[in-house]
Motif scaffolding. Structure first.
Motif, PDB file in Angstrom:
ATOM      1  N   LEU A 171      48.556  40.733 -20.170  1.00 15.06           N
ATOM      2  CA  LEU A 171      48.569  39.978 -21.427  1.00 15.06           C
ATOM      3  C   LEU A 171      48.083  38.537 -21.329  1.00 15.06           C
ATOM      4  CD1 LEU A 171      52.059  41.125 -22.833  1.00 15.06           C
ATOM      5  CD2 LEU A 171      49.813  41.877 -23.604  1.00 15.06           C
ATOM      6  N   ASP A 172      48.105  37.928 -20.150  1.00 13.97           N
ATOM      7  CA  ASP A 172      47.836  36.484 -20.097  1.00 13.97           C
ATOM      8  C   ASP A 172      47.171  36.103 -18.773  1.00 13.97           C
ATOM      9  OD1 ASP A 172      47.755  33.885 -20.861  1.00 13.97           O
ATOM     10  OD2 ASP A 172      49.924  33.561 -20.956  1.00 13.97           O
ATOM     11  N   ARG A 173      46.003  36.691 -18.523  1.00 14.01           N
ATOM     12  CA  ARG A 173      45.303  36.407 -17.263  1.00 14.01           C
ATOM     13  C   ARG A 173      44.853  34.959 -17.165  1.00 14.01           C
ATOM     14  NH1 ARG A 173      43.343  40.418 -13.949  1.00 14.01           N
ATOM     15  NH2 ARG A 173      43.806  42.568 -14.574  1.00 14.01           N
ATOM     16  N   GLY A 174      44.682  34.288 -18.302  1.00 14.17           N
ATOM     17  CA  GLY A 174      44.207  32.906 -18.278  1.00 14.17           C
ATOM     18  C   GLY A 174      45.257  31.901 -17.855  1.00 14.17           C
ATOM     19  N   ALA A 175      46.527  32.311 -17.837  1.00 15.36           N
ATOM     20  CA  ALA A 175      47.597  31.391 -17.451  1.00 15.36           C
ATOM     21  C   ALA A 175      47.747  31.342 -15.938  1.00 15.36           C
ATOM     22  CB  ALA A 175      48.908  31.838 -18.095  1.00 15.36           C
ATOM     23  N   GLU A 176      48.485  30.353 -15.478  1.00 17.89           N
ATOM     24  CA  GLU A 176      48.780  30.261 -14.051  1.00 17.89           C
ATOM     25  C   GLU A 176      49.628  31.459 -13.629  1.00 17.89           C
ATOM     26  OE1 GLU A 176      47.992  28.123 -11.574  1.00 17.89           O
ATOM     27  OE2 GLU A 176      46.550  27.208 -12.947  1.00 17.89           O
ATOM     28  N   PRO A 177      49.308  32.085 -12.509  1.00 13.72           N
ATOM     29  CA  PRO A 177      50.128  33.225 -12.053  1.00 13.72           C
ATOM     30  C   PRO A 177      51.580  32.805 -11.887  1.00 13.72           C
ATOM     31  CG  PRO A 177      48.104  33.079 -10.784  1.00 13.72           C
ATOM     32  CD  PRO A 177      48.179  31.828 -11.599  1.00 13.72           C
ATOM     33  N   PRO A 178      52.502  33.669 -12.276  1.00  8.10           N
ATOM     34  CA  PRO A 178      53.930  33.304 -12.190  1.00  8.10           C
ATOM     35  C   PRO A 178      54.407  33.259 -10.746  1.00  8.10           C
ATOM     36  CG  PRO A 178      53.680  35.567 -12.941  1.00  8.10           C
ATOM     37  CD  PRO A 178      52.303  34.992 -12.888  1.00  8.10           C
ATOM     38  N   ASP A 179      54.756  32.082 -10.288  1.00  7.05           N
ATOM     39  CA  ASP A 179      55.309  31.903  -8.947  1.00  7.05           C
ATOM     40  C   ASP A 179      56.794  31.590  -9.113  1.00  7.05           C
ATOM     41  OD1 ASP A 179      55.744  31.556  -6.297  1.00  7.05           O
ATOM     42  OD2 ASP A 179      54.792  29.576  -6.171  1.00  7.05           O
ATOM     43  N   GLY A 180      57.539  32.637  -9.435  1.00  9.16           N
ATOM     44  CA  GLY A 180      58.939  32.424  -9.775  1.00  9.16           C
ATOM     45  C   GLY A 180      59.057  32.036 -11.238  1.00  9.16           C
ATOM     46  N   ALA A 181      60.189  32.292 -11.812  1.00  8.76           N
ATOM     47  CA  ALA A 181      60.390  31.996 -13.228  1.00  8.76           C
ATOM     48  C   ALA A 181      61.838  31.603 -13.452  1.00  8.76           C
ATOM     49  CB  ALA A 181      60.032  33.202 -14.092  1.00  8.76           C
ATOM     50  N   HIS A 182      62.044  30.859 -14.515  1.00 13.57           N
ATOM     51  CA  HIS A 182      63.409  30.490 -14.889  1.00 13.57           C
ATOM     52  C   HIS A 182      64.047  31.668 -15.613  1.00 13.57           C
ATOM     53  CE1 HIS A 182      66.850  28.249 -16.093  1.00 13.57           C
ATOM     54  NE2 HIS A 182      66.528  28.233 -17.372  1.00 13.57           N
ATOM     55  N   VAL A 183      65.251  32.058 -15.193  1.00  9.64           N
ATOM     56  CA  VAL A 183      65.992  33.145 -15.828  1.00  9.64           C
ATOM     57  C   VAL A 183      67.307  32.559 -16.328  1.00  9.64           C
ATOM     58  CG1 VAL A 183      66.936  35.467 -15.591  1.00  9.64           C
ATOM     59  CG2 VAL A 183      64.937  34.790 -14.233  1.00  9.64           C
ATOM     60  N   PRO A 184      67.370  32.112 -17.584  1.00  7.23           N
ATOM     61  CA  PRO A 184      68.572  31.440 -18.078  1.00  7.23           C
ATOM     62  C   PRO A 184      69.752  32.394 -18.236  1.00  7.23           C
ATOM     63  CG  PRO A 184      67.005  31.772 -19.858  1.00  7.23           C
ATOM     64  CD  PRO A 184      66.309  32.179 -18.600  1.00  7.23           C
ATOM     65  N   ASP A 185      70.943  31.834 -18.119  1.00 11.78           N
ATOM     66  CA  ASP A 185      72.168  32.595 -18.340  1.00 11.78           C
ATOM     67  C   ASP A 185      72.403  32.694 -19.846  1.00 11.78           C
ATOM     68  OD1 ASP A 185      74.608  33.803 -18.290  1.00 11.78           O
ATOM     69  OD2 ASP A 185      75.706  32.072 -17.496  1.00 11.78           O
ATOM     70  N   LEU A 186      72.480  33.914 -20.361  1.00  9.50           N
ATOM     71  CA  LEU A 186      72.614  34.125 -21.807  1.00  9.50           C
ATOM     72  C   LEU A 186      74.010  34.595 -22.202  1.00  9.50           C
ATOM     73  CD1 LEU A 186      69.198  35.925 -22.489  1.00  9.50           C
ATOM     74  CD2 LEU A 186      69.734  33.484 -22.675  1.00  9.50           C
ATOM     75  N   THR A 187      74.973  34.500 -21.290  1.00  9.99           N
ATOM     76  CA  THR A 187      76.322  34.963 -21.614  1.00  9.99           C
ATOM     77  C   THR A 187      76.990  34.022 -22.614  1.00  9.99           C
ATOM     78  OG1 THR A 187      77.191  33.776 -19.698  1.00  9.99           O
ATOM     79  CG2 THR A 187      76.639  36.093 -19.391  1.00  9.99           C
ATOM     80  N   ALA A 188      77.729  34.611 -23.530  1.00  8.14           N
ATOM     81  CA  ALA A 188      78.472  33.863 -24.547  1.00  8.14           C
ATOM     82  C   ALA A 188      79.491  34.812 -25.152  1.00  8.14           C
ATOM     83  CB  ALA A 188      77.536  33.299 -25.615  1.00  8.14           C
ATOM     84  N   ILE A 189      80.368  34.289 -25.970  1.00 13.50           N
ATOM     85  CA  ILE A 189      81.429  35.085 -26.583  1.00 13.50           C
ATOM     86  C   ILE A 189      80.922  35.700 -27.879  1.00 13.50           C
ATOM     87  CG2 ILE A 189      83.743  35.044 -27.575  1.00 13.50           C
ATOM     88  CD1 ILE A 189      84.371  32.700 -25.740  1.00 13.50           C
ATOM     89  N   GLY A 190      80.948  37.021 -27.952  1.00 10.49           N
ATOM     90  CA  GLY A 190      80.584  37.719 -29.176  1.00 10.49           C
ATOM     91  C   GLY A 190      79.088  37.727 -29.431  1.00 10.49           C
ATOM     92  N   PRO A 191      78.626  38.617 -30.319  1.00 10.25           N
ATOM     93  CA  PRO A 191      77.183  38.690 -30.618  1.00 10.25           C
ATOM     94  C   PRO A 191      76.646  37.422 -31.262  1.00 10.25           C
ATOM     95  CG  PRO A 191      78.458  40.099 -32.104  1.00 10.25           C
ATOM     96  CD  PRO A 191      79.390  39.644 -31.038  1.00 10.25           C
ATOM     97  N   GLU A 192      77.473  36.773 -32.109  1.00  3.83           N
ATOM     98  CA  GLU A 192      77.005  35.522 -32.735  1.00  3.83           C
ATOM     99  C   GLU A 192      76.775  34.454 -31.681  1.00  3.83           C
ATOM    100  OE1 GLU A 192      79.663  37.170 -33.658  1.00  3.83           O
ATOM    101  OE2 GLU A 192      79.444  37.749 -35.776  1.00  3.83           O
ATOM    102  N   GLY A 193      77.703  34.366 -30.709  1.00  2.00           N
ATOM    103  CA  GLY A 193      77.542  33.382 -29.643  1.00  2.00           C
ATOM    104  C   GLY A 193      76.334  33.672 -28.777  1.00  2.00           C
ATOM    105  N   ARG A 194      76.105  34.943 -28.464  1.00  2.00           N
ATOM    106  CA  ARG A 194      74.942  35.305 -27.653  1.00  2.00           C
ATOM    107  C   ARG A 194      73.642  35.048 -28.408  1.00  2.00           C
ATOM    108  NH1 ARG A 194      74.999  41.082 -25.449  1.00  2.00           N
ATOM    109  NH2 ARG A 194      73.122  40.247 -24.461  1.00  2.00           N
ATOM    110  N   THR A 195      73.660  35.271 -29.728  1.00  2.00           N
ATOM    111  CA  THR A 195      72.463  34.998 -30.531  1.00  2.00           C
ATOM    112  C   THR A 195      72.127  33.512 -30.517  1.00  2.00           C
ATOM    113  OG1 THR A 195      72.965  36.871 -31.985  1.00  2.00           O
ATOM    114  CG2 THR A 195      71.463  35.203 -32.838  1.00  2.00           C
TER     115      THR A 195
END
Length: 373
Positions: free
Chosen positions: A101-125
């Motif tokens: 999808l994105d050959r023109g971008a810099e190759p991914p050398d590692g990526a940020h994977v944020p923590d998405l945990t929260a209380i309830g679906p509203e909190g996770r959203t």
């Protein structure tokens, strides 16, 4: 003094009463939402899904158990494959996104994977929305593993959980669908790819609502990444799927859905879909909501067998398929169709009636010739 109920609170309480006070709500996922959008005239499915009713348990209680759904083996295999794709911080997944999808971008050398945990679906959203905004500001590769998105469906929020969302260095967003069916020689079963595209279209619509609240508004890509096992191995491969058509159709169909609160208000007092209710009472509750059955429901809805039996008993032409129903115009039952074909009822100027009578004449003529032979 208790606070007065708001309209949203009153609706949630009403839906809980329909579901059953002690029955936990079943989340409305993207697969169910795509099926609902494909049949917007079915008020029965709209209210049952909106109230979080477990339609599998309901179908069994009605005496029409459904075989719809994935086997436990398929779920286990799918979870194992998804874990393999996302291993090592999603290195292989990001490589596939970059390659397809994105050959023109810099190759991914590692990526940020944020923590998405929260209380309830509203909190996770809310946590997902914050992570998407922060990822856009970081201007690098970010992988959101099982984010939570919200989409308004007939006046009620549906919480959706895509397999992954990737944020590109240019700030654009891509939906990733991970499936366990194979890609053989670079292509997969078209029907399964189509189902995955419809699911992804739901996620894209939900992401667009998140993007609209940000300034500047990020671009949600309409080419999603479908990741599957390669041939007969467990190695991942991927294909870019353009879902613009599916997105447009889904958005149009969702806009046509009757609001859930309007359907709920029209139901008789005391209506409840709890599976532990007596069978006769449960059947009456289900029948109090109009359904729009079609053979396509058999692969998309747990109540399809029950609705099919009722449709056939009533002689409805929808049991013959949506295409047949569309050709017959105002003729809604098989009895009406046969009467029109025999010339007993119907307007001769109606194209459907004229076609039926012509077909009946040709059939009688063919049978007469056969008898003479």
């Amino acid at each position: 003094m208790p606070l007065p109920r708001t309209r949203g609170t009153a609706l949630r309480q009403r839906l809980a009463e329909l579901r059953g006070p002690e029955v936990p709500a079943k989340a409305l996922d993207a697969r169910a939402l795509a099926a609902l959008a494909a049949n917007p005239g079915c008020r029965r499915r709209a209210i049952l899904d909106g109230a979080g009713v477990n339609k599998t348990a309901l179908a069994s209680a009605l005496g029409s158990p459904s075989a719809f759904g994935q086997s436990q083996f398929a779920l286990t295999r799918g979870n194992a494959f998804e874990a393999k794709v996302k291993a090592d911080g999603g290195a292989e997944l990001l490589r596939l996104v970059h390659e397809r999808l994105d050959r023109g971008a810099e190759p991914p050398d590692g990526a940020h994977v944020p923590d998405l945990t929260a209380i309830g679906p509203e909190g996770r959203t809310a946590r997902t929305a914050l992570a998407l905004r922060e990822a856009g500001e970081a201007q690098g590769w970010t992988l959101l593993d099982h984010p939570m998105l919200a989409l308004d469906v007939a006046g009620s929020p549906a919480f959706l959980e895509p397999d992954a969302v990737v944020v590109h260095p240019d700030g654009s967003w891509t939906v990733v669908e991970i499936k366990s069916f194979p890609m053989l020689d670079g292509s997969a079963d078209p029907s399964k790819v189509g189902a995955a595209a419809r699911q992804a279209a739901v996620y894209v619509l939900a992401l667009e609502e998140v993007a609209a609240r940000l300034e500047p508004s990020p671009r949600v890509r309409h080419r999603v990444l479908l990741v599957c096992p390669k041939d007969f191995s467990n190695l991942p491969t991927a294909s870019a799927v353009d879902i613009r058509k599916q997105r447009a159709v889904t958005a149009r169909q969702l806009a046509r859905l009757t609001r859930i609160e309007d359907i709920a208000e029209a139901l008789p007092e005391g209506t409840c879909f709890a599976p532990d209710r007596p069978a006769a009472e449960l059947a009456a509750a289900v029948e109090s909501v109009p359904a729009t059955y079609a053979p396509e429901c058999l692969s998309a809805c747990e109540l399809a067998f029950h609705c099919r039996d009722r449709s056939r008993a009533a002689g409805q032409v929808t049991s013959l398929g949506r295409s047949v129903r569309a050709e017959l115009g105002g003729l809604t039952t098989v009895e009406d169709v046969l009467a029109a074909a025999r010339g007993e009822t119907g307007d001769p100027d109606d194209p459907a009636v004229a076609a039926l009578r012509r077909a009946a004449e040709l059939r009688a003529e063919a049978l007469g010739v056969a008898a003479c032979r």
